[in-house]
Design a protein around this motif. Structure first.
Motif, short mmCIF file in Angstrom:
data_model
loop_
_atom_site.label_atom_id
_atom_site.label_comp_id
_atom_site.label_asym_id
_atom_site.label_seq_id
_atom_site.Cartn_x
_atom_site.Cartn_y
_atom_site.Cartn_z
N ARG A 1 0.85 -1.19 0.00
CA ARG A 1 0.07 0.06 -0.17
C ARG A 1 0.81 1.18 0.03
N ARG A 2 0.79 2.01 -1.14
CA ARG A 2 1.46 3.29 -1.04
C ARG A 2 0.50 4.52 -1.21
N GLU A 3 0.74 5.67 -0.80
CA GLU A 3 -0.03 6.89 -1.21
C GLU A 3 0.87 7.76 -1.82
N ARG B 1 -5.51 12.30 -3.16
CA ARG B 1 -4.71 11.23 -2.64
C ARG B 1 -5.01 10.09 -3.07
N ILE C 1 -4.18 6.07 -3.51
CA ILE C 1 -3.77 4.84 -2.73
C ILE C 1 -3.64 3.91 -3.96
N VAL D 1 -10.01 11.01 -1.81
CA VAL D 1 -9.19 9.85 -1.73
C VAL D 1 -9.63 8.77 -2.74
N TYR E 1 -8.69 5.05 -4.85
CA TYR E 1 -7.76 3.77 -4.94
C TYR E 1 -7.33 3.40 -6.38
#
Length: 149
Positions: free
Chosen positions: A9-11, A68, A70, A99, A101
């Motif tokens: 998991r990287r943001e 952001r 993810i 946010v 993904y």
């Protein structure tokens, strides 16, 4: 985040201004010859995901809000995350940032696809289609170049 999400998991944060450019360029992928994009790894599945991803971020998002992203090592079709995990909150975190993904498989291709799109269009056509000047497009491309691991 659901327990099913793998260990990776990287943001990655992108400014609202840069994301506006990225959004428009991402939406242009569908209007380009597909053969050069396929050589880079594009597939209809990735194209559909990127279109949903770009459209999932409100176009009126402005600074200081960031997008952001993810990145996780799970395949899924919803930019709100596996099983739509962020749908209940509208995909906004406590700081007010948007946010979303993205599977790592898409994150690894996205910057190259956008660069290829910009190169295929050229500066003038890209400005006509996206509404952004080449300098703004180059800045936005540089802003997501680090999204690849």
């Amino acid at each position: 985040m659901p327990e099913s999400v793998g260990a990776y998991r990287r943001e990655y944060d992108v400014t609202a201004e840069n994301f506006k450019v990225i959004r428009q360029l991402t939406l242009e992928l569908a209007n380009l010859p597909q053969e050069p994009l396929v050589r880079l790894g594009w597939s209809p599945k990735y194209g559909d995901f990127l279109k949903r991803f770009a459209r999932s971020v409100p176009s009126k998002t402005t600074s200081p809000t960031r997008v952001r992203i993810i990145i996780i090592n799970e395949e899924f079709d919803d930019p709100y995350g596996p099983n739509g995990s962020e749908t209940a909150t509208g995909g906004v975190d406590s700081a007010g940032d948007v946010v979303r993904y993205m599977p790592i498989s898409v994150a690894e291709l996205w910057p190259d696809l956008l660069t290829a799109a910009f190169e295929a269009l050229g500066g003038e056509e890209a400005r006509f289609r996206t509404g952004f000047y080449p300098d703004a497009i180059n800045e936005a491309l540089a802003a997501i170049s680090g999204i690849k691991s």
